[in-house]
Design an enzyme around this catalytic site. Structure first.
Site, PDB file in Angstrom:
ATOM      1  N   CYS A   1      98.846  37.653 -30.147  1.00 11.36           N
ATOM      2  CA  CYS A   1      99.542  38.084 -29.109  1.00 11.36           C
ATOM      3  C   CYS A   1      98.598  37.578 -28.039  1.00 11.36           C
ATOM      4  CB  CYS A   1      99.609  39.550 -29.174  1.00 11.36           C
ATOM      5  SG  CYS A   1     100.823  40.172 -27.897  1.00 11.36           S
TER       6      CYS A   1
ATOM      7  N   GLU B   1     105.812  34.684 -27.712  1.00  8.30           N
ATOM      8  CA  GLU B   1     105.016  33.763 -28.842  1.00  8.30           C
ATOM      9  C   GLU B   1     105.457  32.420 -28.797  1.00  8.30           C
ATOM     10  OE1 GLU B   1     102.210  32.708 -30.241  1.00  8.30           O
ATOM     11  OE2 GLU B   1     102.332  34.656 -30.975  1.00  8.30           O
TER      12      GLU B   1
END
Length: 225
Positions: free
Chosen positions: A2, A109
Site C-alpha cells: 500500500c 494499487e
C-alpha cells in the site's frame, strides 16, 4: 503493498464517525481538506488507544528503524508484512506495544503490465476504511522528533489478486478495536491480519494522473472506463 490512499470525506463526516464509533469528541481537524493522493512522507489521520481511551491525530507515513543511517531509510519501511511483523527487529516492538488504525476511504494499487495501470479500491459507498498499522516515536537527522507509522499488509483477496499479490490489512468495525487492545492475544491478532472478505471492496481503473503525488485533486479518482 500500500503506497497511496485517499481521504475524501468531509471533516464533519469524519468527526461524526469517530465520535460514534470511538467516542472521540475533541478531534481538531478544522483545517482538513480532502486528500485524493496521499503518499509516504505525508501525514495520515490515525487512531490509537492510550490509557483506555481512543485518541485520533496525525502520524507521518514513514517508519525509521533505530539502526537507520538517516531518516530517508524510513521510506523503505512504509509497509510491514503481516507474516513477519511480530518477529522482525524493525517492527516487533511496535507490533507488541503500539498498534494503530490508519483512516482512509480508498487506496490505489498499480497493475504491472507493459504499462503500469493504477486502480482505486474503495467501499461501494466510499465510506471510511480502517487499515491496520504500527507506529513509533522516531528521531530525525536534525534532532527533532516525530511519530511515524507503517501499514501492515497481507496476501491479496479475490478483488485485489488480479491487480497485485499484496494488500493492506483492512479491519472492519468488529475487529478494529481488537487490533488496538493490548489484551488481544497473538493468536487473535494473527486472525485479524487476514485478507478482508471479497464483498467489502470494489475497484476501478484511474488515469496515470495519480502517478504524480503532487496531483491532489478530484481528477485522481475519476474512472477512465
Amino acid at each position: 503493498m500500500c503506497g497511496r490512499v485517499i481521504l475524501t470525506l468531509s471533516a464533519k463526516m469524519i468527526r461524526q464517525i469517530l465520535a460514534e464509533e470511538y467516542d472521540i469528541n475533541d478531534l481538531n481537524i478544522d483545517d482538513f481538506v480532502p486528500r485524493y493522493n496521499l503518499g509516504p512522507s505525508q501525514d495520515m489521520l490515525s487512531i490509537i488507544k492510550h490509557n483506555g481511551d481512543y485518541r485520533s491525530g496525525y502520524l507521518k507515513w514513514r517508519f525509521i528503524p533505530s539502526y537507520a543511517k538517516n531518516q530517508n531509510d524510513g521510506y523503505k519501511y512504509i509497509n510491514a508484512r503481516s507474516e513477519t511483523v511480530h518477529e522482525k527487529v524493525t517492527y516487533r516492538e511496535a507490533f507488541s506495544k503500539r498498534r494503530c488504525l490508519l483512516i482512509c476511504n480508498g487506496f490505489y494499487e498499480w497493475k504491472r503490465s507493459e504499462v503500469k495501470k493504477p486502480f482505486l479500491f474503495h467501499r461501494k459507498d466510499f465510506n471510511l476504511i480502517t487499515l491496520a498499522g504500527i507506529w513509533q516515536p522516531q528521531h530525525l537527522d536534525d534532532g527533532s522528533k516525530e511519530y511515524g507509522f507503517s501499514i501492515v499488509t497481507t496476501e491479496a483477496n479475490e478483488v485485489m489478486a488480479p491487480i497485485h499479490h499484496r494488500m493492506p490489512v483492512i479491519l472492519d468495525d468488529r475487529h478494529a478495536k481488537l487490533w488496538l487492545d493490548q489484551s488481544t492475544s497473538f493468536e487473535e491478532l494473527q486472525h485479524l491480519m487476514k485478507p478482508i472478505h471479497k464483498d467489502y471492496l470494489s475497484c476501478y481503473e484511474v488515469s496515470d494522473y495519480v502517478n504524480n503525488v503532487r496531483n491532489q485533486d478530484e481528477i485522481c479518482i475519476q474512472s477512465i472506463q
